[in-house]
Write a protein that holds these residues in place. Sequence first.
Motif, short mmCIF file in Angstrom:
data_model
loop_
_atom_site.label_atom_id
_atom_site.label_comp_id
_atom_site.label_asym_id
_atom_site.label_seq_id
_atom_site.Cartn_x
_atom_site.Cartn_y
_atom_site.Cartn_z
N GLN A 78 0.74 -1.29 -0.14
CA GLN A 78 0.04 0.11 -0.02
C GLN A 78 0.95 1.11 0.05
OE1 GLN A 78 -2.35 -0.35 3.55
NE2 GLN A 78 -4.01 -1.28 2.41
N LEU A 79 0.25 2.26 -0.57
CA LEU A 79 1.15 3.58 -0.75
C LEU A 79 0.64 4.54 0.72
CD1 LEU A 79 0.91 4.46 -4.40
CD2 LEU A 79 2.85 3.43 -3.11
N VAL A 80 1.51 4.98 1.33
CA VAL A 80 1.31 5.69 2.34
C VAL A 80 2.12 7.12 2.54
CG1 VAL A 80 0.51 3.91 3.97
CG2 VAL A 80 2.93 4.68 3.68
N LEU A 81 1.57 8.26 3.18
CA LEU A 81 2.31 9.59 3.33
C LEU A 81 2.77 9.33 4.80
CD1 LEU A 81 -0.13 11.96 1.70
CD2 LEU A 81 2.11 11.17 0.66
N ASN A 82 3.91 9.95 5.01
CA ASN A 82 4.54 10.11 6.27
C ASN A 82 4.51 11.29 6.86
OD1 ASN A 82 5.95 9.45 8.61
ND2 ASN A 82 8.07 9.44 7.57
N LYS A 83 3.46 11.59 8.03
CA LYS A 83 3.35 12.98 8.63
C LYS A 83 4.73 13.45 8.96
CE LYS A 83 -1.12 11.85 10.13
NZ LYS A 83 -1.93 11.75 11.32
N TYR A 103 5.21 6.64 0.11
CA TYR A 103 6.12 5.40 0.58
C TYR A 103 5.18 4.22 0.33
CZ TYR A 103 9.09 9.20 2.34
OH TYR A 103 9.82 10.13 2.60
N MET A 104 6.07 3.10 0.12
CA MET A 104 5.16 1.77 -0.04
C MET A 104 5.45 1.07 1.37
SD MET A 104 5.89 -1.21 -2.73
CE MET A 104 6.05 0.16 -4.03
N GLU A 118 10.86 3.40 -0.04
CA GLU A 118 10.69 4.26 -1.02
C GLU A 118 10.43 3.70 -2.33
OE1 GLU A 118 13.37 7.36 -1.03
OE2 GLU A 118 13.94 7.27 0.98
N MET A 119 9.72 4.58 -3.19
CA MET A 119 9.26 4.17 -4.32
C MET A 119 10.31 3.41 -5.26
SD MET A 119 6.18 4.66 -4.00
CE MET A 119 5.45 4.17 -5.62
#
Length: 138
Positions: A78-83, A103-104, A118-119
Motif C-alpha cells: 500500500q502507498l502511504v504518506l509520512n506525517k 512511500y510503500m 521508498e518508491m
Amino acid sequence: MLFYGTEAVIPAKVEIPSLRIIQEDELSDAEWIKSRYEKLALIDGKRMNAVCHSQLYQSRMSRAFNKIVKPRQFAPGQLVLNKIFPHKDEAKGKFSPNCQGPYMVHRVFTGGALILAEMDGEIWPKLINSDAVKRYYA
C-alpha cells in the motif's frame, strides 16, 4: 483541663493507645488486640474495594476510547504518506507541507509498527508507528 475537668487527648493518641488511654477505656489487652485486628481487616476490604473501582473505571475509559478510535489496517504494497511533526528538522514553517511521500509499506508488524520503502525500493531501517502515516490514494 480547666474547662472540662480532664486532660485533653488529641486524636492521634486515641488511635495509638498509650497506657493511660487503655486504662480510661478499661479495655483488656485481649479486647484491644481484637478491636485492632478488626480495624486492620476493614482496611483490607477497603483496599479491595478501591482496586475493584479502579478496574471498573479503567474498563469504562477504554470502552469510551475504543468507540472513537478506528483501527488502521495496512498491508504490504500500500502507498502511504509520512506525517512531518513540528519538532522534526523537515518542518520548516507554517507554509511547509505536512506530509512526505508517497512511500510503500514493506512490512507490517503487530501493534501498528510499519517498515516503509521508498518508491525506488530502498527500505527504511527504522520502524514507523501507524499513527504517523496516512493512506495515499493515487
